[in-house]
Design an enzyme around this catalytic site. Sequence first.
Site, PDB file in Angstrom:
ATOM      1  N   HIS A 184     -11.885 -23.238  31.487  1.00 17.90           N
ATOM      2  CA  HIS A 184     -12.333 -23.064  32.766  1.00 17.90           C
ATOM      3  C   HIS A 184     -11.317 -21.788  33.328  1.00 17.90           C
ATOM      4  O   HIS A 184     -11.854 -20.901  33.656  1.00 17.90           O
ATOM      5  CB  HIS A 184     -11.825 -24.398  33.529  1.00 17.90           C
ATOM      6  CG  HIS A 184     -12.748 -25.585  33.302  1.00 17.90           C
ATOM      7  ND1 HIS A 184     -14.087 -25.290  33.255  1.00 17.90           N
ATOM      8  CD2 HIS A 184     -12.558 -26.810  33.066  1.00 17.90           C
ATOM      9  CE1 HIS A 184     -14.955 -26.456  33.010  1.00 17.90           C
ATOM     10  NE2 HIS A 184     -13.717 -27.379  32.674  1.00 17.90           N
ATOM     11  N   ASP A 201     -20.099 -28.187  29.272  1.00 16.39           N
ATOM     12  CA  ASP A 201     -19.148 -28.973  29.837  1.00 16.39           C
ATOM     13  C   ASP A 201     -19.877 -30.239  30.235  1.00 16.39           C
ATOM     14  O   ASP A 201     -20.089 -31.118  29.406  1.00 16.39           O
ATOM     15  CB  ASP A 201     -18.565 -28.408  31.170  1.00 16.39           C
ATOM     16  CG  ASP A 201     -17.209 -29.257  31.694  1.00 16.39           C
ATOM     17  OD1 ASP A 201     -17.085 -30.361  31.136  1.00 16.39           O
ATOM     18  OD2 ASP A 201     -16.729 -28.423  32.438  1.00 16.39           O
TER      19      ASP A 201
END
Length: 468
Positions: free
Chosen positions: A283, A334
Amino acid sequence: MSAHNNPVKLDLLMTIIHAKQALLPDGWAESVAVTVDEIGRIADVSRGDETASDHRVGILLPAPVNVHSHAFQRAMAGLTERRGPNPNDSFWTWRQLMFRFLDRLMPEHIEAITAFVQMEMLEAGYGSSVEFHYLHHQPGGTPYDNLSETSARVAMAAQQSGIGLTLLPVHYQYGGCDKRQLGAGQVRFGNDIDRFAKLFGGAEQALKPLPPDTNFGLAPHSLRAVGQESLSSLVTLADGKPIHMHLAEQIAEVEEVEAAWGKRPVEWVLDNAEIDGQWCMIHCTQMEPHETEALARSGAVAGLCPITESSLGDGIFDGLRWFDSDGKIAVGSDSNIRISLSEELRTLDYSQRLRDHSRAAFATSEKSTGRRLLDEISTGGTQAAGRQCGSIKVGDWADLMTLNDTHIDLEGRAGDVALDCYVFAGDDRMVRDVWSAGRYMVRGGEHIRRSQIVETYRKTMRELGDAL
């Protein structure tokens, strides 16, 4: 039927793929023959005679790594978009819904959902997947008799889907930087460092039946969940294998680490751990400019998940500054709310344009936007997964994807223009064929075991229907 009892058995033979055009390490080439050996590696790349080939394709590309997946979350896709009682719904309210859902998941559900996710990844053009796996124990937190039961289920799913797998068992011990106990929704994840070491060893054993391109590593979940003292022990346990960790994803996370430890997450980890190319930081959407530059120079890969980061309101990765500091990136799906390679790249680029009021943000004088992004994620994904892939060259695993050059938006297009049409004007319906380490898993846009995998997933979703 369990994937363990019904794996993909593909007897690999020497195969020659002839492409009208192929993206090679030194650029585009026409009339290329790629020979794949019986192990699944690329044995030869040359200008080839089309008549001698086993497969004739249009546009041949490296199939990138999906570098970050929580497979079980795929079953929640589309179910968390209502406004709850809190007018400030955020990542943290989504997280509570996810915890509630977890109470219903059994090992056979995890296996079925994971196989379905891996099938969708292959159909989207990914050649392999890195599973960031933290759902370890029974509801209530009691370990299974086989401590690595759910890791074994991920491996069984890969046997069924045929995807190249890098499995990362996740260490998750605390509920926050103050080392508070895990909450009710987190107890299925939790292990102290000693029990995690046993789980880690068992998970590695569970991979033994898989093909030789399978890889292994570990993942400290986040600074909040592992504690300062654990990182060095986990690095020792990894013994040179890939290490992935969530880092600087949410504002609240940054504030908690800074308040407890005196530094922001990126600052703390760079000052207190030896961060290098072994690491992939996931991220990194909440970084100051100096953090972006320093982390990029460390050699770690930034594992970006633009669709999920958009869905959860994480923030925008500072991609241009990262590249200016010679940083490496990879992409992953994800939460798996939508599995689409082309859309991950498009969303990443559009986020930079929206922030900076620009166009073609990542393009250079030598490469178009689509070309540069594919090149970057191919290189970064290879490093992050610890997998020899990412390019069409001798010795690499044959992770390959083709685009259908007769698609209306690709007909007559070549080179970088074709890639840009795929990323910005098209979608994954343009993907025609995918090989994972030579295993020919997607043919004509469809996984070879789609009907079986879908039916098992459908049964699972019926059983979980009232979980949310």
